[in-house]
Design a protein around this motif. Structure first.
Motif, PDB file in Angstrom:
ATOM      1  N   GLY B 277       0.813  -1.227   0.000  1.00  0.00           N
ATOM      2  CA  GLY B 277       0.000   0.000   0.000  1.00  0.00           C
ATOM      3  C   GLY B 277       0.834   1.259   0.000  1.00  0.00           C
ATOM      4  O   GLY B 277       1.667   1.467  -0.872  1.00  0.00           O
ATOM      5  N   VAL B 278       0.628   2.085   1.003  1.00  0.00           N
ATOM      6  CA  VAL B 278       1.344   3.364   1.105  1.00  0.00           C
ATOM      7  C   VAL B 278       2.743   3.102   1.656  1.00  0.00           C
ATOM      8  O   VAL B 278       2.895   2.533   2.739  1.00  0.00           O
ATOM      9  N   THR B 279       3.772   3.532   0.929  1.00  0.00           N
ATOM     10  CA  THR B 279       5.141   3.292   1.395  1.00  0.00           C
ATOM     11  C   THR B 279       5.866   4.588   1.782  1.00  0.00           C
ATOM     12  O   THR B 279       7.088   4.623   1.833  1.00  0.00           O
ATOM     13  N   ASN B 280       5.104   5.650   2.039  1.00  0.00           N
ATOM     14  CA  ASN B 280       5.680   6.791   2.762  1.00  0.00           C
ATOM     15  C   ASN B 280       5.502   6.457   4.238  1.00  0.00           C
ATOM     16  O   ASN B 280       4.404   6.075   4.650  1.00  0.00           O
ATOM     17  N   TYR B 281       6.557   6.589   5.020  1.00  0.00           N
ATOM     18  CA  TYR B 281       6.502   6.179   6.428  1.00  0.00           C
ATOM     19  C   TYR B 281       6.856   7.342   7.347  1.00  0.00           C
ATOM     20  O   TYR B 281       7.864   8.022   7.135  1.00  0.00           O
ATOM     21  N   LEU B 282       6.027   7.524   8.370  1.00  0.00           N
ATOM     22  CA  LEU B 282       6.263   8.588   9.344  1.00  0.00           C
ATOM     23  C   LEU B 282       6.421   7.987  10.740  1.00  0.00           C
ATOM     24  O   LEU B 282       5.629   7.142  11.160  1.00  0.00           O
ATOM     25  N   SER B 283       7.449   8.448  11.440  1.00  0.00           N
ATOM     26  CA  SER B 283       7.664   8.004  12.813  1.00  0.00           C
ATOM     27  C   SER B 283       8.283   9.181  13.568  1.00  0.00           C
ATOM     28  O   SER B 283       9.035   9.960  12.977  1.00  0.00           O
ATOM     29  N   VAL B 284       7.955   9.319  14.845  1.00  0.00           N
ATOM     30  CA  VAL B 284       8.547  10.417  15.622  1.00  0.00           C
ATOM     31  C   VAL B 284       9.535   9.857  16.644  1.00  0.00           C
ATOM     32  O   VAL B 284       9.402   8.712  17.082  1.00  0.00           O
ATOM     33  N   PRO B 285      10.549  10.669  17.003  1.00  0.00           N
ATOM     34  CA  PRO B 285      11.522  10.180  17.992  1.00  0.00           C
ATOM     35  C   PRO B 285      10.867   9.999  19.350  1.00  0.00           C
ATOM     36  O   PRO B 285       9.910  10.700  19.678  1.00  0.00           O
ATOM     37  N   ASP B 286      11.367   9.041  20.118  1.00  0.00           N
ATOM     38  CA  ASP B 286      10.809   8.866  21.464  1.00  0.00           C
ATOM     39  C   ASP B 286      11.859   8.293  22.414  1.00  0.00           C
ATOM     40  O   ASP B 286      12.934   7.893  21.987  1.00  0.00           O
ATOM     41  N   LEU B 287      11.491   8.242  23.676  1.00  0.00           N
ATOM     42  CA  LEU B 287      12.341   7.909  24.812  1.00  0.00           C
ATOM     43  C   LEU B 287      13.421   8.989  24.971  1.00  0.00           C
ATOM     44  O   LEU B 287      14.619   8.756  24.741  1.00  0.00           O
ATOM     45  N   THR B 294      15.780  16.856  23.757  1.00  0.00           N
ATOM     46  CA  THR B 294      16.460  17.152  22.495  1.00  0.00           C
ATOM     47  C   THR B 294      17.162  15.916  21.935  1.00  0.00           C
ATOM     48  O   THR B 294      17.467  15.865  20.748  1.00  0.00           O
ATOM     49  N   THR B 295      17.456  14.924  22.799  1.00  0.00           N
ATOM     50  CA  THR B 295      18.045  13.676  22.290  1.00  0.00           C
ATOM     51  C   THR B 295      17.141  12.511  22.704  1.00  0.00           C
ATOM     52  O   THR B 295      16.503  12.564  23.764  1.00  0.00           O
ATOM     53  N   TYR B 296      17.104  11.497  21.856  1.00  0.00           N
ATOM     54  CA  TYR B 296      16.161  10.392  22.058  1.00  0.00           C
ATOM     55  C   TYR B 296      16.839   9.053  21.805  1.00  0.00           C
ATOM     56  O   TYR B 296      17.767   8.969  20.998  1.00  0.00           O
ATOM     57  N   ASP B 297      16.314   8.018  22.425  1.00  0.00           N
ATOM     58  CA  ASP B 297      16.834   6.678  22.158  1.00  0.00           C
ATOM     59  C   ASP B 297      16.329   6.123  20.828  1.00  0.00           C
ATOM     60  O   ASP B 297      17.020   5.342  20.173  1.00  0.00           O
ATOM     61  N   LEU B 298      15.101   6.463  20.458  1.00  0.00           N
ATOM     62  CA  LEU B 298      14.554   5.969  19.188  1.00  0.00           C
ATOM     63  C   LEU B 298      14.417   7.131  18.211  1.00  0.00           C
ATOM     64  O   LEU B 298      13.792   8.135  18.530  1.00  0.00           O
ATOM     65  N   PRO B 299      15.011   7.000  17.011  1.00  0.00           N
ATOM     66  CA  PRO B 299      14.961   8.108  16.055  1.00  0.00           C
ATOM     67  C   PRO B 299      13.600   8.228  15.371  1.00  0.00           C
ATOM     68  O   PRO B 299      12.830   7.265  15.317  1.00  0.00           O
ATOM     69  N   GLY B 300      13.315   9.420  14.839  1.00  0.00           N
ATOM     70  CA  GLY B 300      12.102   9.649  14.063  1.00  0.00           C
ATOM     71  C   GLY B 300      12.452  10.241  12.715  1.00  0.00           C
ATOM     72  O   GLY B 300      13.587  10.674  12.487  1.00  0.00           O
ATOM     73  N   GLY B 305       8.229   6.853  -0.543  1.00  0.00           N
ATOM     74  CA  GLY B 305       8.216   5.834  -1.593  1.00  0.00           C
ATOM     75  C   GLY B 305       8.994   4.573  -1.266  1.00  0.00           C
ATOM     76  O   GLY B 305       9.528   3.916  -2.168  1.00  0.00           O
ATOM     77  N   GLY B 306       9.081   4.237   0.027  1.00  0.00           N
ATOM     78  CA  GLY B 306       9.748   2.994   0.407  1.00  0.00           C
ATOM     79  C   GLY B 306      11.256   3.013   0.225  1.00  0.00           C
ATOM     80  O   GLY B 306      11.913   1.989   0.403  1.00  0.00           O
ATOM     81  N   ASP B 307      11.821   4.184  -0.110  1.00  0.00           N
ATOM     82  CA  ASP B 307      13.261   4.277  -0.371  1.00  0.00           C
ATOM     83  C   ASP B 307      13.963   4.812   0.879  1.00  0.00           C
ATOM     84  O   ASP B 307      13.844   5.996   1.216  1.00  0.00           O
ATOM     85  N   LEU B 308      14.698   3.928   1.560  1.00  0.00           N
ATOM     86  CA  LEU B 308      15.319   4.325   2.825  1.00  0.00           C
ATOM     87  C   LEU B 308      16.315   5.471   2.645  1.00  0.00           C
ATOM     88  O   LEU B 308      16.606   6.204   3.600  1.00  0.00           O
ATOM     89  N   ALA B 309      16.818   5.646   1.414  1.00  0.00           N
ATOM     90  CA  ALA B 309      17.773   6.736   1.158  1.00  0.00           C
ATOM     91  C   ALA B 309      17.109   8.112   1.261  1.00  0.00           C
ATOM     92  O   ALA B 309      17.791   9.123   1.414  1.00  0.00           O
ATOM     93  N   THR B 310      15.772   8.146   1.182  1.00  0.00           N
ATOM     94  CA  THR B 310      15.079   9.445   1.269  1.00  0.00           C
ATOM     95  C   THR B 310      14.841   9.871   2.712  1.00  0.00           C
ATOM     96  O   THR B 310      14.242  10.914   2.967  1.00  0.00           O
ATOM     97  N   TYR B 311      15.250   9.049   3.669  1.00  0.00           N
ATOM     98  CA  TYR B 311      15.000   9.323   5.093  1.00  0.00           C
ATOM     99  C   TYR B 311      15.405  10.747   5.476  1.00  0.00           C
ATOM    100  O   TYR B 311      16.531  11.174   5.238  1.00  0.00           O
ATOM    101  N   LYS B 312      14.456  11.464   6.048  1.00  0.00           N
ATOM    102  CA  LYS B 312      14.749  12.803   6.547  1.00  0.00           C
ATOM    103  C   LYS B 312      14.394  12.824   8.030  1.00  0.00           C
ATOM    104  O   LYS B 312      13.262  12.543   8.405  1.00  0.00           O
ATOM    105  N   PRO B 313      15.363  13.128   8.912  1.00  0.00           N
ATOM    106  CA  PRO B 313      15.092  13.018  10.345  1.00  0.00           C
ATOM    107  C   PRO B 313      14.127  14.075  10.875  1.00  0.00           C
ATOM    108  O   PRO B 313      14.071  15.191  10.360  1.00  0.00           O
ATOM    109  N   ILE B 314      13.385  13.690  11.890  1.00  0.00           N
ATOM    110  CA  ILE B 314      12.638  14.633  12.731  1.00  0.00           C
ATOM    111  C   ILE B 314      13.395  14.638  14.049  1.00  0.00           C
ATOM    112  O   ILE B 314      13.564  13.589  14.675  1.00  0.00           O
ATOM    113  N   THR B 315      13.882  15.820  14.453  1.00  0.00           N
ATOM    114  CA  THR B 315      14.827  15.831  15.575  1.00  0.00           C
ATOM    115  C   THR B 315      14.148  15.998  16.927  1.00  0.00           C
ATOM    116  O   THR B 315      14.736  15.713  17.955  1.00  0.00           O
TER     117      THR B 315
END
Lengths: 157, 565
Positions: B277-287, B294-300, B305-315
């Motif tokens: 289905g939809v391969t744009n993925y959104l996740s937020v940093p936590d812990l 300002t720093t987290y154990d899990l990145p967001g 389009g399912g392409d891990l190279a397009t990853y743009k961090p949410i800080t």
């Protein structure tokens, strides 16, 4: 004997909050007998087995979807709760109560004795107030809980 | 061509309706809708922001802690209020314990029955089942005696003429493929899971005062008094009681849940090719790991389009990229207005009409990130972590793929995770990662207390005028955000954009379908009257509509009805 008295329902959804309201009423009464747990469980659904395991008796207070007038009290036995699995409407949260009992009957740890004190709601629209007929039923539902406990030898002075 | 309507689909409270058009044995079109409006957020307007969490934790009976913590984070963000380190660690432990509990329950008690045929247990050989289970992990409760006892228990159920908790399964369905012994292992672990999820819940109760509604949260920190020498506070006894409970859950996750998911996946390799289905993925940093978050154990971050190279961090919550990118569109939802609005400007004015496949058909609005549809949940969390190079995410993802490869005799790759089974696999990976982080955050809290820090609370003060805040949390079902506008110390607007809103989203103004809708396309349907395949894909998201649309149907039948039109 350990027993639990649980109010079920969402306090943000009008008369669905009647179970928690009865729990608050009972809390204000004080003098809770030893070995009785009194708790507003909200809408625990799949998590319900956790709260039932290991008790001999569980008394639920819940809003029930019946055709009777708002504020009417209707009690349901354990057998009625389990029989009401798919299709029959006993409570808006009925799948959680009956599913939880059915799961524990299979897995072990189910309370042997279960009764539900049901209150017929008028509205489940968003809001934190009970409608007048349902609010008037709260002390009577609390008395019904105390009566169910008394029938089993648990006396709440 | 036939049309299947499943209404409602989830066994958790709340109603989700799925419509699919089937032609040539597979799904050609799909719609996800929710069928009743509640408008719970409106209850918060005019209230004291310090109390909002008490109400938001009532949004959903299953995710109480999740909404409590997102709410206090939103108000703290509006005030730019730091919280003490102990408060961060205590909150983190609550979030981890809740997630461990929730993920275990989802797999064993909600969705495993989509893959496990309980009736097949009767022809299983307990000795063989035990050998298989013992080859998968060192778990001590996999003996032949244990398996024989479980088989007998299932036989008793079948002999009674009732299938009890399994009565609603699609038994004997042609899409069921597990060998009898694996079905037996799954039922044995279903029973054990009931016990182990309870230990995780007990950790939440120790820290939160009670469950399901925790009592220990406050805007500015927590209310857990800390004194190692006092019986009434968070002390050495309670810390070690928690440690012992967490250790049991961690062992179950790593030795039972993860191997079980890999094993089931290994017998259904086809399901790595359905349900992307939809391969744009959104996740937020936590812990968060510092007082300012300002720093987290899990990145967001965001992946396109399912392409891990397009990853743009949410800080973090203050990241302008995140703060500006979220909108909600009501073109196909039963609300006034049709354009995309930012949550701080969000409106909740209902305008119901008939269900209309080409018009409005749901009470869920369509959330978008930078105008794009996005999938949220453990798969997004794991892929974002993998793309960010998070060592724990890489370690557990690679281990799971290796295990699946050896069982399925295929070469499993991260690309296969864009699928129905990928969502289950990713949930197991995330749970394993969180199980390691449980130990870490327990140690961080204990060390901090032992070193003499007992601070738990920084009091908030509210300025005159209007302020805005957002609190996010990477919840078990995915990215959750609470958006609050506060005016002169009172709540002026409150919007909760919950994980299931992202995933159960209807089409938007551009006609782009939401993740459920897109993921169902081309799923095979062996038997339109028993659309097990639809359940598999929808359950893989772990739907929970109660908070998504705030609804409740007093007259509805609470068990899924299937109509073939």
């Amino acid at each position: 004997m350990t027993c639990a008295v649980y109010g079920i329902g969402n306090i943000l959804l009008g008369d669905d909050g009647v179970g928690p309201a009865v729990v608050r009423f009972l809390e204000s009464r004080g003098a809770l007998p030893p070995d009785v747990i009194l708790e507003d469980l909200g809408t625990p659904s799949l998590d319900l087995p956790t709260y039932l395991t290991g008790h001999d008796l569980v008394v639920f207070i819940d809003a029930v979807a019946c055709d009777d007038a708002p504020g009417t009290l209707r009690n349901f036995s354990r057998a009625e709760l389990i029989a009401a699995s798919p299709g029959i409407r006993i409570s808006p949260h009925e799948p959680s109560v009956s599913d939880a009992l059915i799961v524990l009957d299979f897995a072990g740890g189910a309370p042997r004795d279960v009764v539900m004190v049901g209150v017929v709601p008028q509205t489940l629209d968003g809001g934190m107030n009970l409608s007048p007929d349902v609010a008037r039923a709260v002390p009577f539902a609390a008395d019904a809980v105390i009566a169910e406990l008394a029938k089993r030898g648990v006396i709440w002075q | 061509m036939s049309r299947i309507v499943i209404d409602p689909i989830t066994r958790i409270e709340g109603h989700l309706r799925i419509d699919v058009e089937v032609d040539g044995g597979s799904v050609q079109k799909a719609w996800a809708s929710s069928t009743m409006f509640r408008g719970i957020e409106r209850i918060l307007v005019g209230r004291d922001p310090r109390e909002a969490w008490l109400f938001t934790q009532r949004f959903c009976g299953v995710c109480t802690t999740v909404h409590a913590l997102a709410s206090v984070r939103a108000v703290e963000d509006a005030l730019s209020l730091e919280i003490p380190m102990n408060a961060q660690y205590i909150r983190n432990l609550i979030l981890i314990a809740h997630a461990l509990h929730d993920h275990i329950v989802h797999f064993y008690h909600l969705s495993a029955l989509d893959w496990v045929d309980v009736t097949q247990v009767l022809s299983a050989d307990p000795v063989k089942a035990s050998q298989i289970a013992e080859s998968l992990s060192d778990w001590p409760n996999n003996s032949a005696k244990e398996m024989a006892a479980v088989k007998n228990r299932v036989k008793g159920l079948v002999d009674s003429g009732q299938l009890g908790p399994f009565a609603h399964g699609y038994w004997g369905h042609p899409a069921m493929k597990l060998p009898p012994e694996v079905n037996l292992i799954a039922v044995a672990h279903y029973l054990q899971a009931l016990e182990y999820q309870r230990y995780a819940n007990q950790v939440v109760a120790i820290l939160g005062g009670k469950t399901p509604h925790i009592q220990n949260v406050a805007v500015g920190g927590v209310a857990n008094a800390i004194n190692l020498a006092s019986e009434a506070t968070l002390n050495v006894d309670r810390l070690y009681q928690m440690k012992s409970l967490l250790d049991k859950v961690i062992s179950f996750v790593q030795n039972v849940y993860v191997p079980d998911v890999c094993t089931v996946a290994g017998f259904y390799p086809d399901w790595f090719s359905y349900g992307s289905g939809v391969t744009n993925y959104l996740s937020v940093p936590d812990l968060p790991l510092d007082t300012k978050s300002t720093t987290y154990d899990l990145p967001g971050g965001f992946i396109r389009g399912g392409d891990l190279a397009t990853y743009k961090p949410i800080t973090g919550q203050k990241d302008e990229y995140w703060r500006k990118a979220v909108t909600e569109d009501s073109a196909h939802a039963w609300y006034n207005g049709s354009g995309a609005l930012h949550p701080w400007k969000g409106e909740t004015e209902p305008n119901p009409s008939e269900w209309d496949a080409d018009g409005k058909y749901s009470w869920v609005k369509a959330p978008r990130f930078e105008g794009q549809v996005a999938q949220v949940g453990p798969l997004a969390n794991v892929l974002v972590g993998y793309a960010a190079g998070n060592p724990l995410m890489k370690k557990w993802t690679d281990a799971a793929l290796a295990k699946i490869s050896s069982i399925a005799k295929v070469s499993a790759t991260p690309a296969m995770l864009h699928s129905t089974l990928g969502r289950h696999g990713a949930r197991a990976v995330r749970t394993a990662v969180l199980s390691e982080l449980a130990t870490k955050h327990w140690q961080l809290l204990t060390d901090n207390i032992v070193k003499g820090d007992s601070a738990i609370f920084n009091p908030p003060t509210f300025p005159k005028g209007e302020i805005e805040g957002v609190g996010f949390h990477e919840a078990p079902r995915g990215t959750l955000s609470h958006w609050v506008v506060i005016d002169d110390g009172k709540i002026k607007n409150y919007q909760a954009v919950v994980p299931t809103t992202w995933n159960a989203s209807p089409r938007d103004s551009d006609g782009s379908p939401g993740p459920y809708e897109a993921s169902l396309l081309h799923n095979p349907i062996a038997d339109a009257k028993h659309p097990l395949e639809v359940l598999r894909t929808v359950h893989s998201f772990d739907p929970c509509m109660a908070c998504a649309v705030h609804m409740f149907d007093p007259t509805g039948n609470n068990v899924a009805r299937v109509k073939v039109l």
